[in-house]
Design an enzyme around this catalytic site. Sequence first.
Site, PDB file in Angstrom:
ATOM      1  N   LYS A   1      80.611  10.702   9.401  1.00  0.00           N
ATOM      2  CA  LYS A   1      81.197  12.044   9.482  1.00  0.00           C
ATOM      3  C   LYS A   1      80.655  12.756  10.717  1.00  0.00           C
ATOM      4  O   LYS A   1      79.518  13.234  10.738  1.00  0.00           O
ATOM      5  CB  LYS A   1      80.884  12.883   8.236  1.00  0.00           C
TER       6      LYS A   1
ATOM      7  N   GLU B   1      66.801  13.599  10.341  1.00  0.00           N
ATOM      8  CA  GLU B   1      66.255  13.970  11.655  1.00  0.00           C
ATOM      9  C   GLU B   1      66.641  15.423  11.856  1.00  0.00           C
ATOM     10  O   GLU B   1      67.819  15.735  12.059  1.00  0.00           O
ATOM     11  CB  GLU B   1      66.870  13.047  12.715  1.00  0.00           C
TER      12      GLU B   1
ATOM     13  N   CYS C   1      67.062  18.811  19.609  1.00  0.00           N
ATOM     14  CA  CYS C   1      66.078  18.966  18.525  1.00  0.00           C
ATOM     15  C   CYS C   1      64.661  18.904  19.056  1.00  0.00           C
ATOM     16  O   CYS C   1      63.750  19.443  18.448  1.00  0.00           O
ATOM     17  CB  CYS C   1      66.311  17.919  17.456  1.00  0.00           C
TER      18      CYS C   1
ATOM     19  N   GLU D   1      63.955  27.903  15.318  1.00  0.00           N
ATOM     20  CA  GLU D   1      64.684  27.065  16.275  1.00  0.00           C
ATOM     21  C   GLU D   1      65.889  27.846  16.801  1.00  0.00           C
ATOM     22  O   GLU D   1      66.698  28.347  16.025  1.00  0.00           O
ATOM     23  CB  GLU D   1      65.160  25.780  15.585  1.00  0.00           C
TER      24      GLU D   1
HETATM   25  N1  LIG Z   1      68.265  18.389  14.843  1.00  0.00           N
HETATM   26  C1  LIG Z   1      69.368  18.492  15.544  1.00  0.00           C
HETATM   27  O1  LIG Z   1      69.640  17.651  16.385  1.00  0.00           O
HETATM   28  C2  LIG Z   1      70.323  19.601  15.252  1.00  0.00           C
HETATM   29  C3  LIG Z   1      69.881  20.831  14.809  1.00  0.00           C
HETATM   30  N2  LIG Z   1      70.786  21.824  14.584  1.00  0.00           N
HETATM   31  C4  LIG Z   1      70.256  23.151  14.193  1.00  0.00           C
HETATM   32  O2  LIG Z   1      71.089  23.728  13.211  1.00  0.00           O
HETATM   33  C5  LIG Z   1      71.592  24.979  13.659  1.00  0.00           C
HETATM   34  C6  LIG Z   1      72.962  25.224  13.070  1.00  0.00           C
HETATM   35  O3  LIG Z   1      73.889  24.259  13.511  1.00  0.00           O
HETATM   36  P1  LIG Z   1      74.940  23.618  12.482  1.00  0.00           P
HETATM   37  O4  LIG Z   1      76.044  23.002  13.225  1.00  0.00           O
HETATM   38  O5  LIG Z   1      75.295  24.646  11.455  1.00  0.00           O
HETATM   39  O6  LIG Z   1      74.048  22.451  11.824  1.00  0.00           O
HETATM   40  P2  LIG Z   1      74.279  21.615  10.500  1.00  0.00           P
HETATM   41  O7  LIG Z   1      73.005  20.974  10.125  1.00  0.00           O
HETATM   42  O8  LIG Z   1      74.926  22.450   9.446  1.00  0.00           O
HETATM   43  O9  LIG Z   1      75.353  20.508  10.951  1.00  0.00           O
HETATM   44  C7  LIG Z   1      75.055  19.182  11.274  1.00  0.00           C
HETATM   45  C8  LIG Z   1      75.964  18.245  10.497  1.00  0.00           C
HETATM   46  O10 LIG Z   1      75.785  18.451   9.104  1.00  0.00           O
HETATM   47  C9  LIG Z   1      77.042  18.648   8.476  1.00  0.00           C
HETATM   48  N3  LIG Z   1      76.845  19.473   7.269  1.00  0.00           N
HETATM   49  C10 LIG Z   1      76.832  20.841   7.186  1.00  0.00           C
HETATM   50  N4  LIG Z   1      76.647  21.208   5.907  1.00  0.00           N
HETATM   51  C11 LIG Z   1      76.522  20.090   5.166  1.00  0.00           C
HETATM   52  C12 LIG Z   1      76.293  19.832   3.778  1.00  0.00           C
HETATM   53  N5  LIG Z   1      76.158  20.813   2.876  1.00  0.00           N
HETATM   54  N6  LIG Z   1      76.199  18.544   3.368  1.00  0.00           N
HETATM   55  C13 LIG Z   1      76.321  17.541   4.248  1.00  0.00           C
HETATM   56  N7  LIG Z   1      76.552  17.715   5.566  1.00  0.00           N
HETATM   57  C14 LIG Z   1      76.646  18.981   6.030  1.00  0.00           C
HETATM   58  C15 LIG Z   1      77.892  19.269   9.549  1.00  0.00           C
HETATM   59  O11 LIG Z   1      79.258  19.120   9.261  1.00  0.00           O
HETATM   60  C16 LIG Z   1      77.456  18.462  10.763  1.00  0.00           C
HETATM   61  O12 LIG Z   1      78.126  17.213  10.768  1.00  0.00           O
HETATM   62  C17 LIG Z   1      71.536  24.879  15.172  1.00  0.00           C
HETATM   63  O13 LIG Z   1      71.491  26.127  15.780  1.00  0.00           O
HETATM   64  C18 LIG Z   1      70.259  24.111  15.363  1.00  0.00           C
HETATM   65  O14 LIG Z   1      69.172  24.984  15.234  1.00  0.00           O
HETATM   66  C19 LIG Z   1      72.121  21.619  14.754  1.00  0.00           C
HETATM   67  C20 LIG Z   1      72.611  20.431  15.188  1.00  0.00           C
HETATM   68  C21 LIG Z   1      71.723  19.340  15.526  1.00  0.00           C
HETATM   69  N1  BAL Z   2      66.999  14.627  21.816  1.00  0.00           N
HETATM   70  C1  BAL Z   2      66.968  13.862  20.620  1.00  0.00           C
HETATM   71  C2  BAL Z   2      68.216  13.906  19.811  1.00  0.00           C
HETATM   72  C3  BAL Z   2      68.620  15.218  19.252  1.00  0.00           C
HETATM   73  O1  BAL Z   2      68.471  16.268  19.858  1.00  0.00           O
HETATM   74  O2  BAL Z   2      69.180  15.224  18.161  1.00  0.00           O
END
Ligand SMILES: NC(=O)C1=CN([C@@H]2O[C@H](COP(=O)(O)OP(=O)(O)OC[C@H]3O[C@@H](n4cnc5c(N)ncnc54)[C@H](O)[C@@H]3O)[C@@H](O)[C@H]2O)C=CC1
Ligand code: BAL
Length: 503
Positions: A192, A268, A302, A399
Site C-alpha cells: 500500500k 520504521e 526520518c 518531528e
Molecule cells: N518515518 C518516516 O519516514 C515518515 C514519517 N512521517 C511523519 O508523519 C507525519 C505525518 O505524515 P503522514 O503522511 O500523515 O504519515 P502516516 O504515518 O500517517 O502515513 C504513512 C503511511 O501510513 C498509512 N497510514 C495512515 N494511517 C494508517 C492506519 N491507521 N493504518 C495503517 N496505515 C496507515 C498512510 O496511508 C501512508 O501509507 C510527517 O509530518 C512526518 O513527521 C511521515 C512519512 C514518513
Molecule cells: N532516510 C531514510 C528513509 C526515510 O526517511 O524513511
Amino acid sequence: MVVQIAIPNSNSTVSVATGLFINNEFVPSVDKAEEPIKVYNPSTEEVLCTVTSASVKDIDVAVAAARKALKTTWGKNVTGFERARLINKLADLIERDAQTLAELESLNNGKPVKIARDFDIGDSVGCLRYYAGWADKITGQSIEIDRNMKVAVTHPEPIGVCGQIIPWNYPIQMWAWKVAPALAVGCTIVMKPSEITPLTALKLSELVKEAGFPPGVINTVPSLGSVGGAALASHKDVDKVAFTGSTITGRKIMEAAATSNLKKVSLELGGKSPHIIFESADIDQAANWAALGILYNTGQDCTAGSRLYVQDTIYDKFLSVLAGKAKELVIGDGFDESSGGGPVVSKGQYDRVWNYIDSGKKEGARVVIGGEKRSTPGYYVDATIFADVTPNMKIVKEEIFGPVLSVGKFHTEEEAIALANDTTYGLAAGLHSTDSSQCHRVSTALEAGTVWVNQYNVLYNNVPFGGKKQSGIGRELGSQALDEYISTKAVHWNYGEKLDWPL
Ligand SMILES: NC(=O)C1=CN([C@@H]2O[C@H](COP(=O)(O)OP(=O)(O)OC[C@H]3O[C@@H](n4cnc5c(N)ncnc54)[C@H](O)[C@@H]3O)[C@@H](O)[C@H]2O)C=CC1
Ligand code: BAL
C-alpha cells in the site's frame, strides 16, 4: 484506466495505469466503495490525475491473490536461484526506465528529477540487486543433538503474506527497501503506497509483470491509510506487516496486529535526530554535512538531523558558515536542473511545517535564515534555521519533516550527550570531531539505531538501518532485514533413539 501525464519542459507524456494491481492485472475496485484518490503536483498545486482507491473488500481480494501465489507459484515452490533471477530482472528494468520513473517521482513528490534518478532510483536498483544476491544464500542450521541418534535442522521459511505500508517521502526507495528482502526469502506482498504518492508504485507494478513474477506475488493497492492501511494491519490472513511512517500510525498498526492475528510487525518511524559539532571538527566539512542533514529531501527524512548542538567555543562562527551553506542550496522546481531540493509533498505537510515555524517564532527562537513564506504557487518552504533554542520548545521536541533546523549550544561533552539523548526518539544521530577517542565515546553513548561520525545521512544497502526507543522496531537493509521476513522452522529428527514406554 490509463492516464497520460505531461512531462514538463518536453513534448512527452508518461502513461500510468490507475487501477489496483492484483494478480498482475490492473483492475477496478470490486465494490467501488471509496472515492478515487486525487494525486497532486506539489510544485504547481495542480491535480495530476486520480487513481482507484482500494476498499476493505479490495484488500481482501489482494490478500487472497497473495496467499494463492504463496501456496502455488512462490513461497516454498520457487528456488532461490529463480527468485534471484527475477529480482535481478526487475532491477534491470528499473534501471532501463530510470529517467521516466524519476520524472514521475518528481511530478508526484516534488523532489528534483536528478536526485530521484541518481540517488533514490540508483539506490533502489542496488537494493534489489543486493537482495537478489541473498536469495540463493539463505541457509538454516544443522544442530548437533546426539551424533548416533538425533539431529535438529532449521529451515528459514518465508513468513508468508506481507502487508507493506510505505510513506510519501521516498516512494520508490521505500518500495525497494520493503519488496526486495521479502521477495528474496519467498514472501508475497500486498503493497500500500501512500495515498499522496501512489504513481511510481503503480508504474513499478508494470515492471513487476514485465520481469515475469507470477501473478499475485506483488500486488499494489493505493488506498487511504485509515481504509487500506488499517485493513492490512488488522487482516487475519496477513502474516506480517512492514511499515514506514509516523510514530502515531505505527502505534495504531501495532495495536491492530495485536488485536487481530498477532502478525509480526516491523516499524520504521519518526525521529528528531541530534547532530553534534565539537570544537575540534573541520568546520567547513561539518557545516556541509549539517546542511545535508537537514536539507536533503527538503527535510522530509526520518533521519533528518533536525537538532544541531554546537560547542560554545565555535558556536557563532559555525552558525555563520552553516547559514551561508544553507542559502546556497536551491529549493525549486524538480524539473529545473539547478534545484537541489523541491517543495514539500502536500498542502497538509506545508501547513504542518509552517505551524512549526510559527511556533518557533512564538516561543522565542532566533531566526537566522528563512522563516518567510513565498508568494508564488507550490508548497515551497525555504531553509529555515532557528538558533538559541531551549529543550522544551516544540520545534526541538517534535518531528517537523521540513527544512527547519533548531540549533543549540553546549559546553561539555557530557552536556552534548545529555541534550542529544533527551528525546523519545532514537533513529539516528551524528557527531563531528577530530578527536578519535571522543568519536568513540560519544558514538557509544548516543541512543540511536544509526550514528554517523564525521558524515551524515549516508546509508548503504548492506548496512542495517532502524530505530531504538519510539523510532521503531526491527531493521531494514543488510542481512538483518531478511530476518524480518523469515519464520524459522526447527525439525527434530530421530534416527536411532528408541522410546521405552511407559515412562
Ligand atoms: N518515518 C518516516 O519516514 C515518515 C514519517 N512521517 C511523519 O508523519 C507525519 C505525518 O505524515 P503522514 O503522511 O500523515 O504519515 P502516516 O504515518 O500517517 O502515513 C504513512 C503511511 O501510513 C498509512 N497510514 C495512515 N494511517 C494508517 C492506519 N491507521 N493504518 C495503517 N496505515 C496507515 C498512510 O496511508 C501512508 O501509507 C510527517 O509530518 C512526518 O513527521 C511521515 C512519512 C514518513
Ligand atoms: N532516510 C531514510 C528513509 C526515510 O526517511 O524513511
